[in-house]
Design a protein around this motif. Structure first.
Motif, PDB file in Angstrom:
ATOM      1  N   PHE A   1       0.813  -1.224   0.000  1.00  0.00           N
ATOM      2  CA  PHE A   1       0.000   0.000   0.000  1.00  0.00           C
ATOM      3  C   PHE A   1       0.847   1.275   0.000  1.00  0.00           C
ATOM      4  CE2 PHE A   1      -0.083  -0.557   4.801  1.00  0.00           C
ATOM      5  CZ  PHE A   1       0.531   0.651   5.123  1.00  0.00           C
ATOM      6  N   ALA A   2       2.152   1.149   0.252  1.00  0.00           N
ATOM      7  CA  ALA A   2       3.007   2.338   0.339  1.00  0.00           C
ATOM      8  C   ALA A   2       3.289   2.915  -1.042  1.00  0.00           C
ATOM      9  CB  ALA A   2       4.325   1.976   1.024  1.00  0.00           C
ATOM     10  N   PRO A   3       3.274   4.249  -1.197  1.00  0.00           N
ATOM     11  CA  PRO A   3       3.708   4.860  -2.464  1.00  0.00           C
ATOM     12  C   PRO A   3       5.201   4.623  -2.648  1.00  0.00           C
ATOM     13  CG  PRO A   3       3.341   6.544  -0.789  1.00  0.00           C
ATOM     14  CD  PRO A   3       2.868   5.258  -0.200  1.00  0.00           C
ATOM     15  N   LYS A   4       5.665   4.536  -3.903  1.00  0.00           N
ATOM     16  CA  LYS A   4       7.047   4.108  -4.142  1.00  0.00           C
ATOM     17  C   LYS A   4       8.090   5.055  -3.569  1.00  0.00           C
ATOM     18  CE  LYS A   4       6.986   5.799  -8.941  1.00  0.00           C
ATOM     19  NZ  LYS A   4       7.059   5.374 -10.346  1.00  0.00           N
ATOM     20  N   HIS A   5       7.766   6.360  -3.452  1.00  0.00           N
ATOM     21  CA  HIS A   5       8.743   7.303  -2.907  1.00  0.00           C
ATOM     22  C   HIS A   5       8.846   7.227  -1.381  1.00  0.00           C
ATOM     23  CE1 HIS A   5       4.969   9.551  -2.596  1.00  0.00           C
ATOM     24  NE2 HIS A   5       5.552  10.324  -1.698  1.00  0.00           N
ATOM     25  N   LEU A   6       7.891   6.531  -0.742  1.00  0.00           N
ATOM     26  CA  LEU A   6       7.931   6.349   0.715  1.00  0.00           C
ATOM     27  C   LEU A   6       7.979   4.879   1.118  1.00  0.00           C
ATOM     28  CD1 LEU A   6       5.209   8.955   1.818  1.00  0.00           C
ATOM     29  CD2 LEU A   6       7.683   9.221   1.961  1.00  0.00           C
ATOM     30  N   ARG A   7       8.068   4.002   0.124  1.00  0.00           N
ATOM     31  CA  ARG A   7       7.959   2.560   0.387  1.00  0.00           C
ATOM     32  C   ARG A   7       9.040   2.051   1.349  1.00  0.00           C
ATOM     33  NH1 ARG A   7       7.563   0.491  -4.905  1.00  0.00           N
ATOM     34  NH2 ARG A   7       9.822   0.335  -4.959  1.00  0.00           N
ATOM     35  N   GLY A   8      10.266   2.528   1.178  1.00  0.00           N
ATOM     36  CA  GLY A   8      11.354   2.074   2.037  1.00  0.00           C
ATOM     37  C   GLY A   8      11.134   2.448   3.489  1.00  0.00           C
ATOM     38  N   GLY A   9      10.780   3.723   3.731  1.00  0.00           N
ATOM     39  CA  GLY A   9      10.575   4.182   5.105  1.00  0.00           C
ATOM     40  C   GLY A   9       9.425   3.486   5.787  1.00  0.00           C
ATOM     41  N   LEU A  10       8.314   3.281   5.043  1.00  0.00           N
ATOM     42  CA  LEU A  10       7.159   2.602   5.634  1.00  0.00           C
ATOM     43  C   LEU A  10       7.454   1.124   5.876  1.00  0.00           C
ATOM     44  CD1 LEU A  10       4.220   4.242   3.628  1.00  0.00           C
ATOM     45  CD2 LEU A  10       4.710   4.510   6.055  1.00  0.00           C
TER      46      LEU A  10
ATOM     47  N   GLU B   1      -0.842   6.244  -8.312  1.00  0.00           N
ATOM     48  CA  GLU B   1      -0.621   4.903  -7.776  1.00  0.00           C
ATOM     49  C   GLU B   1      -1.572   3.901  -8.426  1.00  0.00           C
ATOM     50  OE1 GLU B   1       1.923   2.706  -5.440  1.00  0.00           O
ATOM     51  OE2 GLU B   1       1.925   4.887  -5.700  1.00  0.00           O
ATOM     52  N   MET B   2      -2.795   4.354  -8.731  1.00  0.00           N
ATOM     53  CA  MET B   2      -3.774   3.491  -9.390  1.00  0.00           C
ATOM     54  C   MET B   2      -3.272   3.080 -10.777  1.00  0.00           C
ATOM     55  SD  MET B   2      -6.844   2.208  -8.837  1.00  0.00           S
ATOM     56  CE  MET B   2      -8.194   1.449  -9.734  1.00  0.00           C
ATOM     57  N   GLU B   3      -2.692   4.022 -11.507  1.00  0.00           N
ATOM     58  CA  GLU B   3      -2.162   3.720 -12.839  1.00  0.00           C
ATOM     59  C   GLU B   3      -1.010   2.713 -12.751  1.00  0.00           C
ATOM     60  OE1 GLU B   3      -1.082   7.381 -14.664  1.00  0.00           O
ATOM     61  OE2 GLU B   3      -3.148   8.096 -14.860  1.00  0.00           O
ATOM     62  N   ASP B   4      -0.178   2.861 -11.729  1.00  0.00           N
ATOM     63  CA  ASP B   4       0.947   1.944 -11.536  1.00  0.00           C
ATOM     64  C   ASP B   4       0.438   0.520 -11.278  1.00  0.00           C
ATOM     65  OD1 ASP B   4       3.741   1.313 -11.182  1.00  0.00           O
ATOM     66  OD2 ASP B   4       3.344   1.204  -9.032  1.00  0.00           O
ATOM     67  N   ILE B   5      -0.598   0.403 -10.454  1.00  0.00           N
ATOM     68  CA  ILE B   5      -1.173  -0.919 -10.158  1.00  0.00           C
ATOM     69  C   ILE B   5      -1.829  -1.506 -11.406  1.00  0.00           C
ATOM     70  CG2 ILE B   5      -2.851  -2.189  -8.745  1.00  0.00           C
ATOM     71  CD1 ILE B   5      -2.457  -0.068  -6.568  1.00  0.00           C
ATOM     72  N   GLN B   6      -2.497  -0.652 -12.198  1.00  0.00           N
ATOM     73  CA  GLN B   6      -3.133  -1.124 -13.431  1.00  0.00           C
ATOM     74  C   GLN B   6      -2.087  -1.626 -14.434  1.00  0.00           C
ATOM     75  OE1 GLN B   6      -5.391   2.431 -14.352  1.00  0.00           O
ATOM     76  NE2 GLN B   6      -7.316   1.493 -13.688  1.00  0.00           N
TER      77      GLN B   6
ATOM     78  N   ALA C   1      10.229  -7.400  -0.480  1.00  0.00           N
ATOM     79  CA  ALA C   1       8.952  -6.901  -1.013  1.00  0.00           C
ATOM     80  C   ALA C   1       9.128  -6.272  -2.383  1.00  0.00           C
ATOM     81  CB  ALA C   1       8.346  -5.878  -0.045  1.00  0.00           C
ATOM     82  N   GLU C   2      10.281  -5.640  -2.631  1.00  0.00           N
ATOM     83  CA  GLU C   2      10.450  -4.840  -3.844  1.00  0.00           C
ATOM     84  C   GLU C   2      10.919  -5.637  -5.053  1.00  0.00           C
ATOM     85  OE1 GLU C   2      11.435  -0.410  -2.102  1.00  0.00           O
ATOM     86  OE2 GLU C   2      13.123  -1.772  -2.433  1.00  0.00           O
ATOM     87  N   LEU C   3      11.552  -6.772  -4.855  1.00  0.00           N
ATOM     88  CA  LEU C   3      12.163  -7.499  -5.972  1.00  0.00           C
ATOM     89  C   LEU C   3      11.173  -8.362  -6.753  1.00  0.00           C
ATOM     90  CD1 LEU C   3      15.579  -8.680  -4.443  1.00  0.00           C
ATOM     91  CD2 LEU C   3      15.055  -6.585  -5.692  1.00  0.00           C
ATOM     92  N   PHE C   4       9.934  -8.477  -6.274  1.00  0.00           N
ATOM     93  CA  PHE C   4       8.964  -9.364  -6.920  1.00  0.00           C
ATOM     94  C   PHE C   4       7.683  -8.624  -7.239  1.00  0.00           C
ATOM     95  CE2 PHE C   4      11.772 -12.005  -4.429  1.00  0.00           C
ATOM     96  CZ  PHE C   4      12.024 -13.089  -5.247  1.00  0.00           C
ATOM     97  N   VAL C   5       7.038  -9.047  -8.321  1.00  0.00           N
ATOM     98  CA  VAL C   5       5.721  -8.510  -8.665  1.00  0.00           C
ATOM     99  C   VAL C   5       4.663  -9.256  -7.865  1.00  0.00           C
ATOM    100  CG1 VAL C   5       6.363  -7.693 -10.962  1.00  0.00           C
ATOM    101  CG2 VAL C   5       5.601 -10.055 -10.678  1.00  0.00           C
TER     102      VAL C   5
ATOM    103  N   LYS D   1      11.427   3.298  -7.586  1.00  0.00           N
ATOM    104  CA  LYS D   1      11.098   2.520  -8.783  1.00  0.00           C
ATOM    105  C   LYS D   1       9.864   1.675  -8.534  1.00  0.00           C
ATOM    106  CE  LYS D   1      15.870   2.188 -10.463  1.00  0.00           C
ATOM    107  NZ  LYS D   1      17.016   1.273 -10.706  1.00  0.00           N
ATOM    108  N   SER D   2       9.067   1.512  -9.577  1.00  0.00           N
ATOM    109  CA  SER D   2       7.901   0.633  -9.468  1.00  0.00           C
ATOM    110  C   SER D   2       8.365  -0.819  -9.498  1.00  0.00           C
ATOM    111  CB  SER D   2       6.932   0.897 -10.625  1.00  0.00           C
ATOM    112  OG  SER D   2       7.502   0.450 -11.851  1.00  0.00           O
TER     113      SER D   2
END
Length: 465
Positions: free
Chosen positions: A112-121, A205-210, A359-363, A425-426
């Motif tokens: 659920f984290a946005p990519k620019h805050l994903r690491g911190g969250l 974020e919705m576009e990225d998930i789509q 979490a980041e290395l896999f789709v 990165k997405s």
């Protein structure tokens, strides 16, 4: 608390069988109580990914709290009922709870984290994990719940965070990626994104998930064994296994083992050592918080490589200082400094970033299975270290740190050569970074296919908009 549990086992055995508990059997029962937690953690890791797929990320976490509460009850009533078997069962269940939690919680946060805050969250898992360890060290002091009368309450206190999560988690949305990609529920995904990111920010974020949903083309969540035969995730899987084993075999357990000896050599009285040991917990909390603040600015690679290289340095210095401990009066203080420096370096890099990178290395289709594999490797490594570590220390003494410094150096070299930076990165962009490693000569053909698919994807999103 070890002494109190030993006394409880002796008294229970004597009242039940009217004879003394033999030292060998006491050692065996204590070993079972200590190690059954790791076995439970392994079982939890094996079922955590499946629970996240069937019940959803939020549903799996809610169900996991029931296990924690049941474990707390069993451990709490073991003393008044005189049944040490309940203590063993409770330790096993709390291990399952930990295994599931360490699998599903970073999965939920990472999605659920946005990519620019994903690491911190994503670092929130490590921050609260180290905070929990420090809290346990504090309330485990003999002045609080570590005394003979209150140790069952100490074991039962694990129900408090479980009850808090049962109270507050239902108010949070399910993972947006799970809702759209796994369930195909676009409306619920949009609602969840609005809750998490706000009405004005959720569209990106919705576009990225789509895009990710379109790229997966209806691919179902994979089983762990399917990842081992999938060439498209070969190096991601190798990376996760190397990082997870590196984290557990880095020497952090050796540092804690030697901490008491180092503090004694520095002239700290035995009864004061538990209070000094609190400093190690404070170090872990501070570095987890620092890592959470830095990860989205400095990047993952810099922190984790730097952490392993610093650990290599401190292992080298500690080997020398322990060898020449009695030559000079200042050497024990050097050893003490190395203990805290090693813990700080571990928390700044491997301790926090390993879960984030998993979490980041896999789709979406591979992520739950990847966490199951990472969790399994982690708990097996943890159990193996617990079993073999005493023999390693007895055989090599302080030179055991030579083994750990080599391990830290080689993991740092592997990460430097293999892992790309994942900051901002997405998940699809990160997958593309591994594309050439996974497919080698066939990468150009695959790149053409991906380019064509990306064009179709962008056209589809424009039509949808």
């Amino acid at each position: 608390m070890n002494t109190h549990i030993h006394k409880f086992l002796n008294e229970t055995w004597s009242s039940r069988y009217q004879k003394e508990l033999s030292p060998d059997l006491l050692t065996f029962l204590w070993s079972v109580i200590a190690s059954i937690f790791s076995l439970g953690g392994l079982c939890g890791a094996l079922i955590g990914g499946s629970m996240a797929i069937r019940l959803g990320r939020k549903g799996a976490l809610l169900m996991n709290n029931v296990i924690a509460i049941l474990a707390s009850i069993l451990m709490g009533i073991s003393f008044p009922t005189g049944l040490f078997e309940l203590l063993i069962a409770g330790r096993f269940l709390i291990g399952i709870n930990s295994g599931i939690g360490l699998c599903v919680q970073p999965l939920y946060i990472g999605e659920f984290a946005p990519k620019h805050l994903r690491g911190g969250l994503a670092m929130g898992t490590s921050i609260f994990l180290t905070g929990g360890i420090l809290t346990g060290q504090i309330i485990g002091l003999r002045e609080l719940l570590g005394g003979e009368k209150h140790w069952p309450l100490l074991l039962s206190s694990s129900c408090i965070p479980a009850l808090a999560q049962l109270l507050f988690l239902p108010w949070f949305p399910e993972s947006p990626r799970y809702l759209l990609i796994d369930r195909g529920d676009e409306l619920s995904c949009a609602k969840a994104l609005k809750r998490f990111h706000g009405s004005s920010e959720y569209r990106r974020e919705m576009e990225d998930i789509q895009r990710e949903c379109f790229a997966l083309d209806g691919e179902k969540p994979k089983k762990p064994w399917q990842l081992f035969t999938d060439r498209g995730v070969r190096w991601q899987l190798i990376t996760v296994i190397v990082m997870t084993m590196g984290q557990q075999l880095s020497g952090i357990n050796a540092i804690y083992f030697y901490a008491t000896y180092v503090f004694q050599q520095a002239g700290i009285m035995a009864e004061k050592i538990p209070y000094v040991t609190l400093g190690t917990g404070v170090c872990e909390c501070l570095t987890a918080l620092s890592c959470g603040l830095l990860i989205d600015y400095v990047g993952r690679r810099c922190l984790i490589i730097g952490g392993y290289l610093l650990m290599t340095l401190w292992c080298t210095v500690l080997t020398f200082s322990l060898t020449y401990q009695e030559l000079y009066s200042w050497v024990p203080y050097m050893s003490m400094t190395c203990v805290f420096a090693f813990i700080l370096s571990f928390g700044l890099g491997p301790g926090g970033i390993t879960n984030t990178l998993t979490a980041e290395l896999f789709v979406q289709s591979s992520r739950p299975a990847a966490y199951m594999i990472a969790g399994t490797v982690s708990w097996i490594s943890f159990f193996t270290v617990g079993m073999l570590f005493p023999f390693i220390v007895n055989g090599l003494k302080q030179y055991c740190f030579v083994v750990f410094l080599l391990e830290c150096f080689f993991v740092a070299a592997f990460i430097f050569l293999i892992i790309p930076e994942t900051k901002n990165k997405s998940f699809l962009e990160i997958k593309k970074e591994f594309h050439k490693l996974n497919f080698g000569r066939n990468a150009r053909k695959k790149d053409t296919e991906l380019f064509e698919r990306r064009q179709l994807q962008d056209e589809f999103l424009k039509i949808s908009a």
